[in-house]
Design a protein around this motif. Structure first.
Motif, PDB file in Angstrom:
ATOM      1  N   GLY A  32       0.695  -1.225   0.024  1.00  0.00           N
ATOM      2  CA  GLY A  32      -0.098   0.118   0.060  1.00  0.00           C
ATOM      3  C   GLY A  32       1.039   1.294   0.024  1.00  0.00           C
ATOM      4  O   GLY A  32       0.404   2.433  -0.830  1.00  0.00           O
ATOM      5  N   VAL A  33       2.120   1.355   0.846  1.00  0.00           N
ATOM      6  CA  VAL A  33       2.758   2.388   0.688  1.00  0.00           C
ATOM      7  C   VAL A  33       3.606   2.664  -0.350  1.00  0.00           C
ATOM      8  O   VAL A  33       3.855   3.743  -0.972  1.00  0.00           O
ATOM      9  N   SER A  34       3.978   1.489  -1.210  1.00  0.00           N
ATOM     10  CA  SER A  34       4.459   1.671  -2.435  1.00  0.00           C
ATOM     11  C   SER A  34       3.417   2.189  -3.557  1.00  0.00           C
ATOM     12  O   SER A  34       3.975   3.234  -4.323  1.00  0.00           O
ATOM     13  N   TYR A  35       2.253   1.811  -3.436  1.00  0.00           N
ATOM     14  CA  TYR A  35       1.322   2.530  -4.448  1.00  0.00           C
ATOM     15  C   TYR A  35       1.063   3.925  -4.155  1.00  0.00           C
ATOM     16  O   TYR A  35       0.651   4.710  -5.148  1.00  0.00           O
ATOM     17  N   MET A  36       1.094   4.433  -2.717  1.00  0.00           N
ATOM     18  CA  MET A  36       0.805   5.814  -2.489  1.00  0.00           C
ATOM     19  C   MET A  36       1.786   6.593  -3.014  1.00  0.00           C
ATOM     20  O   MET A  36       1.498   7.826  -3.161  1.00  0.00           O
ATOM     21  N   LYS A  37       2.937   6.103  -3.351  1.00  0.00           N
ATOM     22  CA  LYS A  37       4.032   6.983  -3.839  1.00  0.00           C
ATOM     23  C   LYS A  37       3.734   7.529  -5.287  1.00  0.00           C
ATOM     24  O   LYS A  37       4.208   8.806  -5.638  1.00  0.00           O
ATOM     25  N   THR A  40      -1.550   9.205  -8.563  1.00  0.00           N
ATOM     26  CA  THR A  40      -2.743   8.993  -9.574  1.00  0.00           C
ATOM     27  C   THR A  40      -3.800   8.366  -8.856  1.00  0.00           C
ATOM     28  O   THR A  40      -3.629   7.855  -7.794  1.00  0.00           O
ATOM     29  N   ILE A  41      -5.065   8.766  -9.321  1.00  0.00           N
ATOM     30  CA  ILE A  41      -6.156   8.300  -8.472  1.00  0.00           C
ATOM     31  C   ILE A  41      -6.242   6.717  -8.619  1.00  0.00           C
ATOM     32  O   ILE A  41      -6.565   6.192  -7.808  1.00  0.00           O
ATOM     33  N   ALA A  42      -5.873   6.047  -9.553  1.00  0.00           N
ATOM     34  CA  ALA A  42      -5.795   4.839  -9.868  1.00  0.00           C
ATOM     35  C   ALA A  42      -5.128   4.175  -8.654  1.00  0.00           C
ATOM     36  O   ALA A  42      -5.346   3.117  -8.173  1.00  0.00           O
ATOM     37  N   MET A  43      -3.701   4.706  -8.630  1.00  0.00           N
ATOM     38  CA  MET A  43      -2.831   4.014  -7.665  1.00  0.00           C
ATOM     39  C   MET A  43      -3.174   4.185  -6.289  1.00  0.00           C
ATOM     40  O   MET A  43      -2.836   3.358  -5.292  1.00  0.00           O
ATOM     41  N   GLN A  44      -3.935   5.501  -5.929  1.00  0.00           N
ATOM     42  CA  GLN A  44      -4.437   5.743  -4.622  1.00  0.00           C
ATOM     43  C   GLN A  44      -5.599   4.808  -4.295  1.00  0.00           C
ATOM     44  O   GLN A  44      -5.621   4.163  -3.083  1.00  0.00           O
ATOM     45  N   ASN A  45      -6.128   4.444  -5.148  1.00  0.00           N
ATOM     46  CA  ASN A  45      -7.279   3.270  -4.899  1.00  0.00           C
ATOM     47  C   ASN A  45      -6.745   2.055  -5.049  1.00  0.00           C
ATOM     48  O   ASN A  45      -7.438   1.400  -3.962  1.00  0.00           O
ATOM     49  N   LYS A  46      -5.734   1.719  -5.396  1.00  0.00           N
ATOM     50  CA  LYS A  46      -5.112   0.181  -5.316  1.00  0.00           C
ATOM     51  C   LYS A  46      -4.431   0.373  -3.829  1.00  0.00           C
ATOM     52  O   LYS A  46      -4.448  -0.788  -3.135  1.00  0.00           O
ATOM     53  N   ALA A  47      -4.009   1.516  -3.571  1.00  0.00           N
ATOM     54  CA  ALA A  47      -3.139   1.591  -2.011  1.00  0.00           C
ATOM     55  C   ALA A  47      -4.216   1.357  -0.908  1.00  0.00           C
ATOM     56  O   ALA A  47      -4.065   0.462   0.006  1.00  0.00           O
ATOM     57  N   ILE A  48      -5.517   2.031  -1.270  1.00  0.00           N
ATOM     58  CA  ILE A  48      -6.754   1.756  -0.379  1.00  0.00           C
ATOM     59  C   ILE A  48      -7.117   0.298  -0.058  1.00  0.00           C
ATOM     60  O   ILE A  48      -7.481  -0.261   1.014  1.00  0.00           O
ATOM     61  N   VAL A  49      -7.032  -0.417  -1.282  1.00  0.00           N
ATOM     62  CA  VAL A  49      -7.601  -1.804  -1.244  1.00  0.00           C
ATOM     63  C   VAL A  49      -6.229  -2.672  -0.451  1.00  0.00           C
ATOM     64  O   VAL A  49      -6.678  -3.349   0.280  1.00  0.00           O
ATOM     65  N   ALA A  50      -5.115  -2.414  -0.709  1.00  0.00           N
ATOM     66  CA  ALA A  50      -4.003  -3.096  -0.119  1.00  0.00           C
ATOM     67  C   ALA A  50      -4.104  -2.687   1.664  1.00  0.00           C
ATOM     68  O   ALA A  50      -3.920  -3.680   2.408  1.00  0.00           O
ATOM     69  N   PHE A  51      -4.394  -1.555   1.793  1.00  0.00           N
ATOM     70  CA  PHE A  51      -4.394  -1.088   3.306  1.00  0.00           C
ATOM     71  C   PHE A  51      -5.684  -1.965   3.975  1.00  0.00           C
ATOM     72  O   PHE A  51      -5.384  -2.403   5.254  1.00  0.00           O
ATOM     73  N   ASP A  65      -5.188   0.636  13.351  1.00  0.00           N
ATOM     74  CA  ASP A  65      -5.611   2.002  13.347  1.00  0.00           C
ATOM     75  C   ASP A  65      -4.747   2.605  12.547  1.00  0.00           C
ATOM     76  O   ASP A  65      -5.038   3.558  11.404  1.00  0.00           O
ATOM     77  N   LEU A  66      -3.418   1.974  12.319  1.00  0.00           N
ATOM     78  CA  LEU A  66      -2.553   2.904  11.443  1.00  0.00           C
ATOM     79  C   LEU A  66      -3.001   2.366  10.022  1.00  0.00           C
ATOM     80  O   LEU A  66      -2.782   3.598   9.044  1.00  0.00           O
ATOM     81  N   CYS A  67      -3.636   1.298   9.641  1.00  0.00           N
ATOM     82  CA  CYS A  67      -4.194   0.993   8.212  1.00  0.00           C
ATOM     83  C   CYS A  67      -5.036   2.132   7.812  1.00  0.00           C
ATOM     84  O   CYS A  67      -5.261   2.670   6.883  1.00  0.00           O
ATOM     85  N   ASP A  68      -6.100   2.360   8.846  1.00  0.00           N
ATOM     86  CA  ASP A  68      -7.270   3.434   8.958  1.00  0.00           C
ATOM     87  C   ASP A  68      -6.689   4.738   8.482  1.00  0.00           C
ATOM     88  O   ASP A  68      -7.234   5.420   7.519  1.00  0.00           O
ATOM     89  N   GLU A  69      -5.605   5.148   9.078  1.00  0.00           N
ATOM     90  CA  GLU A  69      -5.013   6.571   8.817  1.00  0.00           C
ATOM     91  C   GLU A  69      -4.498   6.482   7.490  1.00  0.00           C
ATOM     92  O   GLU A  69      -4.771   7.607   6.894  1.00  0.00           O
ATOM     93  N   GLN A  70      -4.028   5.429   6.986  1.00  0.00           N
ATOM     94  CA  GLN A  70      -3.341   5.537   5.497  1.00  0.00           C
ATOM     95  C   GLN A  70      -4.462   5.590   4.640  1.00  0.00           C
ATOM     96  O   GLN A  70      -4.370   6.147   3.532  1.00  0.00           O
ATOM     97  N   ILE A  71      -5.551   5.035   4.758  1.00  0.00           N
ATOM     98  CA  ILE A  71      -6.520   4.690   3.833  1.00  0.00           C
ATOM     99  C   ILE A  71      -7.388   6.124   3.764  1.00  0.00           C
ATOM    100  O   ILE A  71      -7.818   6.764   2.916  1.00  0.00           O
ATOM    101  N   ILE A  72      -7.195   6.918   4.950  1.00  0.00           N
ATOM    102  CA  ILE A  72      -7.903   8.438   4.938  1.00  0.00           C
ATOM    103  C   ILE A  72      -7.042   9.339   4.168  1.00  0.00           C
ATOM    104  O   ILE A  72      -7.376  10.000   3.426  1.00  0.00           O
ATOM    105  N   THR A  73      -5.700   9.021   4.354  1.00  0.00           N
ATOM    106  CA  THR A  73      -4.519   9.829   3.591  1.00  0.00           C
ATOM    107  C   THR A  73      -4.892   9.815   2.108  1.00  0.00           C
ATOM    108  O   THR A  73      -4.771  10.605   1.361  1.00  0.00           O
ATOM    109  N   CYS A  74      -5.107   8.504   1.734  1.00  0.00           N
ATOM    110  CA  CYS A  74      -5.229   8.172   0.362  1.00  0.00           C
ATOM    111  C   CYS A  74      -6.417   8.773  -0.033  1.00  0.00           C
ATOM    112  O   CYS A  74      -6.450   9.501  -1.218  1.00  0.00           O
TER     113      CYS A  74
END
Length: 205
Positions: A32-37, A40-51, A65-74
């Motif tokens: 998920g962290v790798s996708y966030m880098k 793009t909207i598509a990669m952020q959606n992939k990151a949300i799925v991974a988290f 809780d850390l996963c939830d925070e990353q999803i909010i960031t995405c």
């Protein structure tokens, strides 16, 4: 002794499962962290799925809780990217906007003055018909057509020629008709005449 061995095996099994679960969660989180880098909207959606998958794999509340925070960031990143894309789009042009209102010069399409004529303008058939007569079509554009002709006439076109044939006239009087050609708004006429039937024609000679 057997009880001790069984207990050891059970403990090792539980420890291995926990380790695998933690490892799977960490791999998904890292993915998920790798996708966030990639912003793009598509990669952020992939990151949300991974988290989301990592959260399911984790047992620790802290890591969930850390996963939830990353999803909010995405999701915040997606909002910003969407806003940037909207600002770059050109405003839509209303369908009823004229060329003058858009400050665009109208395109002037030159109008062609069509010339259409035939030669000869009158053709005459013998009573027995069956023979093609040729009429030359003079037209400064390619598109022309026959729009009307007598029922007893048949024709075929070839380039700038019109080949016309009449059926046998079995009537006791001469007959006549008009073939009308048209090209855009111009028309031309060919007058067609056929002699009346005589004794030999009635016999089919």
């Amino acid at each position: 002794m057997r009880r001790i061995i069984l207990l050891c095996i059970l403990c090792m099994s539980c420890w291995t499962t926990d380790a695998q679960t933690a490892s799977a969660g960490d791999r998904l989180y890292a993915q998920g962290v790798s996708y966030m880098k990639t912003l793009t909207i598509a990669m952020q959606n992939k990151a949300i799925v991974a988290f989301g998958k990592a959260k399911v794999a984790y047992d620790s509340k802290v890591k969930k809780d850390l996963c939830d925070e990353q999803i909010i960031t995405c999701r915040n990143i997606i909002k910003k990217l969407s806003a940037q894309a909207s600002s770059k789009q050109q405003p839509a042009i209303p369908k009823d906007t004229t060329a003058t209102e858009m400050n665009v010069a109208p395109i002037n399409v030159p109008k062609i003055d069509v010339h259409l004529s035939v030669s000869p303008t009158i053709i005459e058939f013998a009573a027995k018909g069956g023979k093609y007569l040729e009429v030359t079509i003079e037209c400064n554009v390619e598109e022309w057509e026959v729009v009307s002709s007598p029922e007893w006439i048949s024709y075929t076109s070839a380039s700038d020629k019109l080949l016309i044939k009449a059926e046998r006239n079995k009537e006791k009087s001469e007959r006549a008709g008009v073939i009308i050609l048209k090209s855009q708004d111009k028309e031309a006429e060919i007058i067609v005449k056929q002699a009346k039937a005589n004794f030999l024609n009635k016999l089919g000679l």
